[in-house]
Scaffold this motif. Structure first.
Motif, PDB file in Angstrom:
ATOM      1  N   LYS A 188       0.848  -1.194   0.000  1.00  0.00           N
ATOM      2  CA  LYS A 188       0.000   0.000   0.000  1.00  0.00           C
ATOM      3  C   LYS A 188       0.884   1.244   0.000  1.00  0.00           C
ATOM      4  N   LEU A 189       0.524   2.213  -0.817  1.00  0.00           N
ATOM      5  CA  LEU A 189       1.238   3.489  -0.972  1.00  0.00           C
ATOM      6  C   LEU A 189       2.652   3.304  -1.527  1.00  0.00           C
ATOM      7  N   LEU A 190       2.884   2.118  -2.122  1.00  0.00           N
ATOM      8  CA  LEU A 190       4.145   1.801  -2.814  1.00  0.00           C
ATOM      9  C   LEU A 190       5.361   1.864  -1.882  1.00  0.00           C
ATOM     10  N   MET A 191       5.130   1.564  -0.599  1.00  0.00           N
ATOM     11  CA  MET A 191       6.240   1.580   0.357  1.00  0.00           C
ATOM     12  C   MET A 191       5.917   0.604   1.486  1.00  0.00           C
ATOM     13  N   HIS A 192       6.910  -0.175   1.906  1.00  0.00           N
ATOM     14  CA  HIS A 192       6.670  -1.182   2.938  1.00  0.00           C
ATOM     15  C   HIS A 192       6.431  -0.568   4.310  1.00  0.00           C
ATOM     16  N   ASP A 193       7.261   0.337   4.719  1.00  0.00           N
ATOM     17  CA  ASP A 193       7.226   0.862   6.080  1.00  0.00           C
ATOM     18  C   ASP A 193       6.367   2.121   6.147  1.00  0.00           C
ATOM     19  N   THR A 194       5.037   1.927   6.023  1.00  0.00           N
ATOM     20  CA  THR A 194       4.131   3.081   6.073  1.00  0.00           C
ATOM     21  C   THR A 194       3.581   3.258   7.473  1.00  0.00           C
ATOM     22  N   GLY A 195       3.058   4.406   7.719  1.00  0.00           N
ATOM     23  CA  GLY A 195       2.661   4.803   9.070  1.00  0.00           C
ATOM     24  C   GLY A 195       3.588   5.926   9.460  1.00  0.00           C
ATOM     25  N   ILE A 196       4.858   5.539   9.683  1.00  0.00           N
ATOM     26  CA  ILE A 196       5.876   6.568   9.879  1.00  0.00           C
ATOM     27  C   ILE A 196       6.184   7.262   8.563  1.00  0.00           C
ATOM     28  N   ASN A 197       5.974   6.536   7.457  1.00  0.00           N
ATOM     29  CA  ASN A 197       6.141   7.100   6.105  1.00  0.00           C
ATOM     30  C   ASN A 197       4.786   7.180   5.415  1.00  0.00           C
ATOM     31  N   SER A 198       4.558   8.247   4.675  1.00  0.00           N
ATOM     32  CA  SER A 198       3.313   8.390   3.888  1.00  0.00           C
ATOM     33  C   SER A 198       3.434   7.772   2.506  1.00  0.00           C
ATOM     34  N   GLY A 199       4.655   7.422   2.126  1.00  0.00           N
ATOM     35  CA  GLY A 199       4.854   6.835   0.812  1.00  0.00           C
ATOM     36  C   GLY A 199       4.466   7.786  -0.308  1.00  0.00           C
ATOM     37  N   TYR A 200       3.854   7.208  -1.351  1.00  0.00           N
ATOM     38  CA  TYR A 200       3.522   8.005  -2.544  1.00  0.00           C
ATOM     39  C   TYR A 200       2.108   8.588  -2.485  1.00  0.00           C
ATOM     40  N   MET A 201       1.511   8.567  -1.287  1.00  0.00           N
ATOM     41  CA  MET A 201       0.126   9.020  -1.141  1.00  0.00           C
ATOM     42  C   MET A 201      -0.117  10.407  -1.714  1.00  0.00           C
ATOM     43  N   ILE A 202       0.709  11.357  -1.343  1.00  0.00           N
ATOM     44  CA  ILE A 202       0.397  12.756  -1.643  1.00  0.00           C
ATOM     45  C   ILE A 202       0.720  13.115  -3.094  1.00  0.00           C
ATOM     46  N   LEU A 203       1.538  12.300  -3.773  1.00  0.00           N
ATOM     47  CA  LEU A 203       1.779  12.561  -5.194  1.00  0.00           C
ATOM     48  C   LEU A 203       0.475  12.492  -5.975  1.00  0.00           C
ATOM     49  N   GLN A 204      -0.424  11.588  -5.535  1.00  0.00           N
ATOM     50  CA  GLN A 204      -1.704  11.474  -6.228  1.00  0.00           C
ATOM     51  C   GLN A 204      -2.607  12.672  -5.955  1.00  0.00           C
ATOM     52  N   TYR A 205      -2.399  13.363  -4.817  1.00  0.00           N
ATOM     53  CA  TYR A 205      -3.136  14.606  -4.586  1.00  0.00           C
ATOM     54  C   TYR A 205      -2.810  15.613  -5.693  1.00  0.00           C
ATOM     55  N   THR A 206      -1.530  15.648  -6.052  1.00  0.00           N
ATOM     56  CA  THR A 206      -1.097  16.590  -7.090  1.00  0.00           C
ATOM     57  C   THR A 206      -1.733  16.248  -8.430  1.00  0.00           C
ATOM     58  N   THR A 207      -1.738  14.951  -8.778  1.00  0.00           N
ATOM     59  CA  THR A 207      -2.329  14.578 -10.070  1.00  0.00           C
ATOM     60  C   THR A 207      -3.834  14.785 -10.052  1.00  0.00           C
ATOM     61  N   ALA A 208      -4.476  14.579  -8.889  1.00  0.00           N
ATOM     62  CA  ALA A 208      -5.914  14.845  -8.786  1.00  0.00           C
ATOM     63  C   ALA A 208      -6.194  16.327  -9.014  1.00  0.00           C
ATOM     64  N   ALA A 209      -5.353  17.184  -8.445  1.00  0.00           N
ATOM     65  CA  ALA A 209      -5.519  18.632  -8.636  1.00  0.00           C
ATOM     66  C   ALA A 209      -5.334  19.021 -10.098  1.00  0.00           C
ATOM     67  N   LEU A 210      -4.306  18.452 -10.731  1.00  0.00           N
ATOM     68  CA  LEU A 210      -4.026  18.765 -12.138  1.00  0.00           C
ATOM     69  C   LEU A 210      -5.131  18.245 -13.048  1.00  0.00           C
TER      70      LEU A 210
END
Length: 526
Positions: free
Chosen positions: A372-394
């Motif tokens: 999930k979020l293209l990263m194993h150690d999530t929780g402490i890391n947000s991974g690629y979550m917010i990159l999709q916010y940018t594409t959603a805005a665009l």
């Protein structure tokens, strides 16, 4: 036109979008042949004869627009042409890209050189001088309604002919007066009809369309490659790209894209590893790539075909057929390109829209082996979550820009010009959407590459493996959070430079693979 040909003959040769760009970038040189010069001189002489006769002909010895019934004396016809450049220079807003302004010079020169405009040979030689010496006038982006020609931008474009306005010279903005001093030039003395011939036409719209054709073709080609990478990363099925399926609904764009995707996946160990899985079907953003990318390719082809007609047409007014026949028509009206540009704008937006959906899909963690979020150690890391916010805005911004400018018309010229195309806005919006699409594709390239890594040690086919290696030579795998905007900027540069297209092309020459389809000539050349 073959790249081995050094010269383009204005007014004679067939102009395409790619050739116009080559001329603008100094990769090819243009010239006026003796045959063309004879036609230009003959047309100018016809105008002189009309002035001598004194018969009323619009724009030669009459006022403009609603002043068309106002007769202008023989002595004032030259003043009229200088005045029109000044009075119509009413553009506002940001300055257009230098390359677009240079394209306008090239397209106008080609149109005027056909010998139906009454323009003087010396005027065309000065325009050619600007092109050859890379001296480009400053042109504001707003002010054209795209009907009686792109009047305001073309007026600004040609102010330097009469010693006014500003230009870009050796990457610096200087006044035309300074330019004249540097190069020992003088203002031109415009003859009857010349001012009108210079500003009547669709070259602002057409120059933007040239850039749209170029950028959209690039985005379409890269979207196929990145989409194929995402299919690999998320273990999508190859079956939706089988020729047997698309023969039953044989849209050219669909068939072309399906065959390209299948060729990109050829020889993939990743694909082979899950060929017997029990997944029935993939989400639409993977499964329907041929239908969505293909529809946008068909829109691109439509614009390309119409643009080639426009680039090789005479679009000013009135048209000088001969001494006995001058026609005041509507060839300056931008509707043919305005509607096609609006269609292309929607087509571009949809490429970004489905790309955003694939990015979202890659973050869900529903594909075996991809966290999930293209990263194993999530929780402490947000991974690629917010990159999709940018594409959603665009993607959302692009949807707002898709309202067709050509659906609107506001009467101008005291009602004489009572239906206008707004094609200049169509062109500007389409380029704005495409710049957003390039950013969306850059982020999909990053997320697809990240998903791709989780398939190791399995390999894809040689084409996609090489693309992945190229991306990783610029952007490393992300095991934890970092400033992703830096990665995005690198990704955008990769998209703008067309690095993945070049990588695939280089690998094709080294291997037995090919992305050629029966429609390659239609969709891969312009």
């Amino acid at each position: 036109m073959s790249r081995s040909i050094e010269y383009f003959n204005y007014g004679e040769d067939f102009l395409t979008a790619s050739l116009a760009l080559r001329l603008a970038r100094g990769e090819c040189k243009g010239r006026l042949t003796d045959t063309t010069r004879q036609k230009i001189r003959a047309s100018a002489q016809v105008v002189k004869n009309i002035v001598e006769k004194g018969d009323a002909v619009y724009g030669i010895n009459t006022g403009f627009g609603p002043l068309c019934t106002t007769k202008i004396s023989k002595d004032e016809t030259k003043v009229l042409q200088t005045n029109i450049l000044q009075s119509h220079s009413v553009g506002v807003g940001n300055v257009i890209e230098t390359e677009i302004a240079k394209l306008m010079l090239i397209l106008k020169l080609h149109s005027l050189s056909k010998g139906y405009s009454g323009i003087a040979e010396a005027t065309l030689d000065r325009i050619l001088w600007h092109i050859d010496n890379d001296v480009t006038p400053i042109v504001p982006s707003q002010g054209s309604v795209g009907a009686s020609g792109d009047l305001a931008p073309l007026s600004h474009l040609f102010l330097p002919l009469i010693g006014l306005g500003k230009v870009i010279h050796k990457d610096e903005i200087i006044t035309t007066r300074e330019l004249f001093t540097l190069h020992h030039l003088e203002s031109l003395d415009l003859g009857p009809k010349e001012g009108l011939a210079l500003i009547n036409g669709t070259q602002f719209i057409a120059a933007h369309a040239v850039k749209v054709v170029d950028k959209l073709q690039s985005c379409l080609s890269q979207a196929d490659i990145i989409g194929a990478m995402m299919i690999e990363g998320l273990q999508g099925s190859v079956k939706p790209f089988f020729e047997e399926l698309h023969q039953l609904r044989p849209f050219k764009g669909n068939k072309h894209v399906a065959k390209r995707i299948k060729a990109l996946l050829e020889g993939s160990e990743i694909m082979e590893a899950h060929s017997q899985c029990d997944r029935v079907q993939d989400p639409y953003s993977l499964r329907c790539i041929p239908q969505v990318h293909g529809a946008s390719r068909n829109a691109w082809l439509h614009l390309k075909e119409l643009l080639e007609v426009e680039l090789n047409s005479v679009t000013d007014n009135p048209i000088i057929i001969d001494e006995d026949l001058t026609i005041s028509g509507g060839s300056f009206h931008g509707q043919p390109l305005a509607m096609a540009l609006d269609y292309a704008c929607l087509a571009a937006s949809e490429v970004g829209n489905i790309s955003d959906r694939r990015i979202y899909l890659s973050l869900e963690g529903n594909s075996p082996g991809v966290p999930k979020l293209l990263m194993h150690d999530t929780g402490i890391n947000s991974g690629y979550m917010i990159l999709q916010y940018t594409t959603a805005a665009l993607a959302s911004e692009n949807k707002g820009l898709c309202f067709p400018s050509s659906a609107d018309s506001i009467p101008t010229s005291l009602g004489q010009e009572d239906h206008v195309s707004m094609g200049s806005i169509s062109g500007r919006k389409a380029l704005q959407v495409l710049e957003n699409v390039e950013k969306i594709l850059a982020i999909e390239l990053l997320t697809a590459s990240q998903a791709f890594d989780f398939r190791k040690p399995l390999k894809s086919g040689v084409l996609l493996d090489e693309v992945h290696k190229m991306v990783r030579s610029h952007v490393s795998f992300a095991a934890k959070d970092r400033v992703f905007s830096d990665d995005i900027e690198i990704g955008i540069e990769l998209i703008k430079s067309r690095a993945i297209i070049k990588t695939v092309d280089e690998m094709i020459t080294k291997s037995k693979h090919s992305l050629e389809t029966e429609f390659s000539e239609l969709f891969e050349t312009y």
